[in-house]
Design a protein around this motif. Structure first.
Motif, PDB file in Angstrom:
ATOM      1  N   LYS A 165       0.034 -27.321 -40.178  1.00 25.21           N
ATOM      2  CA  LYS A 165      -1.249 -27.255 -40.887  1.00 25.21           C
ATOM      3  C   LYS A 165      -2.370 -27.094 -39.873  1.00 25.21           C
ATOM      4  O   LYS A 165      -2.422 -27.808 -38.870  1.00 25.21           O
ATOM      5  N   LEU A 166      -3.280 -26.169 -40.146  1.00 24.51           N
ATOM      6  CA  LEU A 166      -4.387 -25.887 -39.248  1.00 24.51           C
ATOM      7  C   LEU A 166      -5.714 -26.012 -39.988  1.00 24.51           C
ATOM      8  O   LEU A 166      -5.786 -25.896 -41.212  1.00 24.51           O
ATOM      9  N   TYR A 167      -6.776 -26.263 -39.212  1.00 25.08           N
ATOM     10  CA  TYR A 167      -8.141 -26.263 -39.706  1.00 25.08           C
ATOM     11  C   TYR A 167      -8.926 -25.196 -38.943  1.00 25.08           C
ATOM     12  O   TYR A 167      -8.695 -24.988 -37.748  1.00 25.08           O
ATOM     13  N   LEU A 168      -9.845 -24.532 -39.633  1.00 18.67           N
ATOM     14  CA  LEU A 168     -10.688 -23.524 -38.995  1.00 18.67           C
ATOM     15  C   LEU A 168     -12.119 -24.059 -38.924  1.00 18.67           C
ATOM     16  O   LEU A 168     -12.753 -24.296 -39.945  1.00 18.67           O
ATOM     17  N   ILE A 169     -12.606 -24.259 -37.700  1.00 14.88           N
ATOM     18  CA  ILE A 169     -13.998 -24.648 -37.476  1.00 14.88           C
ATOM     19  C   ILE A 169     -14.778 -23.377 -37.168  1.00 14.88           C
ATOM     20  O   ILE A 169     -14.371 -22.584 -36.315  1.00 14.88           O
ATOM     21  N   LEU A 179     -20.494 -14.654 -35.592  1.00 18.81           N
ATOM     22  CA  LEU A 179     -19.518 -15.693 -35.923  1.00 18.81           C
ATOM     23  C   LEU A 179     -18.750 -16.145 -34.685  1.00 18.81           C
ATOM     24  O   LEU A 179     -18.390 -15.335 -33.833  1.00 18.81           O
ATOM     25  N   LEU A 180     -18.512 -17.449 -34.619  1.00 17.73           N
ATOM     26  CA  LEU A 180     -17.636 -18.045 -33.607  1.00 17.73           C
ATOM     27  C   LEU A 180     -16.730 -19.030 -34.318  1.00 17.73           C
ATOM     28  O   LEU A 180     -17.189 -19.839 -35.130  1.00 17.73           O
ATOM     29  N   GLY A 181     -15.430 -18.970 -34.042  1.00 22.79           N
ATOM     30  CA  GLY A 181     -14.492 -19.850 -34.733  1.00 22.79           C
ATOM     31  C   GLY A 181     -13.334 -20.251 -33.852  1.00 22.79           C
ATOM     32  O   GLY A 181     -13.083 -19.650 -32.797  1.00 22.79           O
ATOM     33  N   ARG A 182     -12.600 -21.268 -34.336  1.00 19.42           N
ATOM     34  CA  ARG A 182     -11.457 -21.782 -33.566  1.00 19.42           C
ATOM     35  C   ARG A 182     -10.541 -22.549 -34.508  1.00 19.42           C
ATOM     36  O   ARG A 182     -11.010 -23.348 -35.333  1.00 19.42           O
ATOM     37  N   PHE A 183      -9.244 -22.301 -34.395  1.00 17.21           N
ATOM     38  CA  PHE A 183      -8.258 -23.072 -35.147  1.00 17.21           C
ATOM     39  C   PHE A 183      -7.928 -24.343 -34.377  1.00 17.21           C
ATOM     40  O   PHE A 183      -7.743 -24.321 -33.157  1.00 17.21           O
ATOM     41  N   VAL A 184      -7.842 -25.469 -35.094  1.00 15.95           N
ATOM     42  CA  VAL A 184      -7.500 -26.756 -34.487  1.00 15.95           C
ATOM     43  C   VAL A 184      -6.447 -27.428 -35.356  1.00 15.95           C
ATOM     44  O   VAL A 184      -6.269 -27.085 -36.524  1.00 15.95           O
ATOM     45  N   LEU A 195     -15.758 -26.977 -29.626  1.00 15.74           N
ATOM     46  CA  LEU A 195     -16.339 -25.722 -30.089  1.00 15.74           C
ATOM     47  C   LEU A 195     -17.826 -25.659 -29.766  1.00 15.74           C
ATOM     48  O   LEU A 195     -18.356 -24.593 -29.418  1.00 15.74           O
ATOM     49  N   VAL A 196     -18.537 -26.799 -29.856  1.00 16.36           N
ATOM     50  CA  VAL A 196     -19.943 -26.837 -29.461  1.00 16.36           C
ATOM     51  C   VAL A 196     -20.076 -26.449 -27.991  1.00 16.36           C
ATOM     52  O   VAL A 196     -20.965 -25.673 -27.603  1.00 16.36           O
ATOM     53  N   TRP A 197     -19.200 -26.992 -27.167  1.00 20.03           N
ATOM     54  CA  TRP A 197     -19.215 -26.680 -25.729  1.00 20.03           C
ATOM     55  C   TRP A 197     -19.051 -25.171 -25.527  1.00 20.03           C
ATOM     56  O   TRP A 197     -19.807 -24.557 -24.754  1.00 20.03           O
ATOM     57  N   SER A 198     -18.089 -24.556 -26.214  1.00 18.93           N
ATOM     58  CA  SER A 198     -17.870 -23.112 -26.083  1.00 18.93           C
ATOM     59  C   SER A 198     -19.103 -22.329 -26.527  1.00 18.93           C
ATOM     60  O   SER A 198     -19.497 -21.348 -25.884  1.00 18.93           O
ATOM     61  N   LEU A 295      -7.321 -14.516 -34.178  1.00 19.85           N
ATOM     62  CA  LEU A 295      -8.699 -14.764 -34.602  1.00 19.85           C
ATOM     63  C   LEU A 295      -9.691 -14.146 -33.622  1.00 19.85           C
ATOM     64  O   LEU A 295     -10.664 -13.491 -34.025  1.00 19.85           O
ATOM     65  N   THR A 296      -9.438 -14.318 -32.327  1.00 18.93           N
ATOM     66  CA  THR A 296     -10.376 -13.839 -31.308  1.00 18.93           C
ATOM     67  C   THR A 296     -10.297 -12.331 -31.112  1.00 18.93           C
ATOM     68  O   THR A 296     -11.327 -11.649 -31.063  1.00 18.93           O
ATOM     69  N   ASN A 297      -9.078 -11.805 -31.011  1.00 16.33           N
ATOM     70  CA  ASN A 297      -8.901 -10.404 -30.632  1.00 16.33           C
ATOM     71  C   ASN A 297      -8.940  -9.430 -31.802  1.00 16.33           C
ATOM     72  O   ASN A 297      -9.138  -8.227 -31.583  1.00 16.33           O
TER      73      ASN A 297
END
Length: 445
Positions: A165-169, A179-184, A195-198, A295-297
């Motif tokens: 199970k993943l979450y998308l921030i 848009l900027l996103g990351r799966f966690v 993600l704030v740091w990035s 997601l990134t590429n």
């Protein structure tokens, strides 16, 4: 002629045109008046009148009506496309997304409307009726990049059961939809801080973040269940770890009072739950590493190309990071501890000793700031100075000796058997026993 008219398939426009031409032919109106009525040139009216003499009423009907278009796509291509889209990997694809995959992966380049008709004929798509939704007050975009960034997390079955199970921030700029996103794996304070740091390293400090009122961003006031809340003023609660970090970085936090208020990030999740999920399905994504790579590429590249817009004001509202901003310190879990008399402090059940070279006047019993950083390290700050510390190795309790195995209980010890077979009735009389022992009662008289 009447039979000929009965066989023609005319629309209302054709019939109106025929009436005007008949009037011009009978000189009831001039050709110029007929041209003005039909919104045609006089020359075109003359051509239509010549056609009436040669072909009859059929002259007003376009010559290509009823004939297949020369641009018509071969039926075999439609059958191939429907067969491709019937595969399980394309289940749930809409016409727009299906048209893109047909072009990019299978070389079938047609419009999305053509694909829509193919899918409807192949029973892969059904037209949806528009629902009347509740109308919310429209808010214009902010004028500058970085004025307002919407931030939220989506809980969804992103891998459709193929993995964990993943979450998308996600963070989306209000002015440009960048848009900027990351799966966690977990929607925690630490993952959101990463993600704030990035974001800060990539773009700088925005003026404000816009989020919901989740416990990550706002500390809820505790009340008893039987305590009425309307007659009591809300107390000012301490900030959360994220709230404290944003204050230290000079970023305003704005809470949204409803989901539609942060509609831009919500609509982003709606698009992602359709396009991103299906794209990862086709790509065979099964792990969080593969999900973030796709997601990134792929997805964010497509989003930046297709859905971002230019800001109304070209000025960038982001502010740069300078030497006064320590991201490692601000984006950490911070608490206060009191230094003991022996210059030690406790944290997370462990004892830490402040090194002797860092001991100064006033440090004993002073409050210090303890930072549990994202990389797992621990930092202690007194005022503006960081103190070197080391973990104290507390001597463990001595091990108890091993227990001896239980011994068998000894048999009960029996007493002496001197009086065995003794019978008082058969024994000598008292005077006989005394006489036998040499005792004489009158010896002292």
């Amino acid at each position: 002629m009447g039979m000929q008219e009965g066989q023609l398939l005319m629309g209302q426009t054709d019939r109106d045109r025929l009436v005007a031409l008949k009037k011009a032919e009978k000189r009831l109106i001039t050709q110029r008046e007929a041209a003005a009525e039909l919104r045609l040139s006089v020359r075109q009216v003359q051509r239509l009148l010549d056609g009436l003499k040669e072909q009859g009423d059929k002259a007003v009907v376009h010559g290509l009506r009823g004939k297949p278009s020369s641009r018509r796509i071969d039926e075999s291509i439609e059958q191939e496309a429907v067969k491709i889209l019937s595969a399980p990997v394309y289940a749930g694809f809409g016409p727009t997304l299906a048209a893109e995959y047909l072009a990019n992966r299978h070389g079938i380049e047609v419009s999305k409307e053509t694909v829509r008709q193919w899918m409807m004929r192949g029973e892969l798509w059904r037209g949806k009726k528009k629902k009347l939704e509740q109308i919310h007050t429209w808010r214009p975009r902010r004028s500058r990049l970085g004025e307002l960034v919407q931030w939220d997390t989506s809980d969804h079955d992103w891998l459709e059961g193929r993995g964990e199970k993943l979450y998308l921030i996600a963070m989306i700029d209000d002015a440009t939809s960048r848009l900027l996103g990351r799966f966690v794996q977990h929607d925690t304070t630490a993952e959101n801080m990463k993600l704030v740091w990035s974001y800060l390293e990539k773009f700088g400090r925005p003026l404000a973040f816009y989020t919901d009122k989740a416990s990550l961003f706002q500390t809820a006031q505790k009340r008893r269940r039987d305590e009425p809340g309307v007659d009591k003023d809300p107390a000012e609660m301490p900030p959360t770890q994220i709230g404290r970090a944003l204050r230290e970085l000079g970023i305003v936090w704005i809470p949204a009072h409803s989901a539609p208020a942060k509609g831009r990030v919500e609509r982003n999740f709606g698009t992602a739950q359709d396009r991103l999920v299906k794209g990862m399905r086709v790509a065979g994504v099964t792990t969080i590493e593969e999900a973030n790579e796709y997601l990134t590429n792929d997805y964010l590249v497509w989003w930046d190309r297709e859905l971002t817009v230019e800001a109304a004001n070209p000025d960038d509202a982001h502010r740069p990071l300078d030497q006064s901003h320590n991201l490692a310190a601000s984006l950490s879990h911070v608490e206060t501890r009191q230094v003991r008399n022996d210059y030690t402090l406790r944290w997370d059940g462990k004892l830490y000793q402040i090194e002797r070279r860092a001991v100064t006047t006033g440090l004993r019993r002073a409050n210090v700031r303890v930072e549990q950083r994202l990389d797992g390290s621990l930092a202690v700050r007194h005022g503006e100075r960081y103190l070197p510390i080391k973990e104290c190795v507390v001597a463990g309790k001595p091990e108890a000796p091993p227990k001896k195995p239980p011994q068998r209980s000894r048999p009960r010890r029996r007493g002496s058997n001197w009086n065995k077979d003794f019978d008082l009735r058969k024994g000598p009389k008292v005077w006989q026993a005394a006489q036998a022992s040499g005792y004489r009662g009158d010896a002292g008289e």
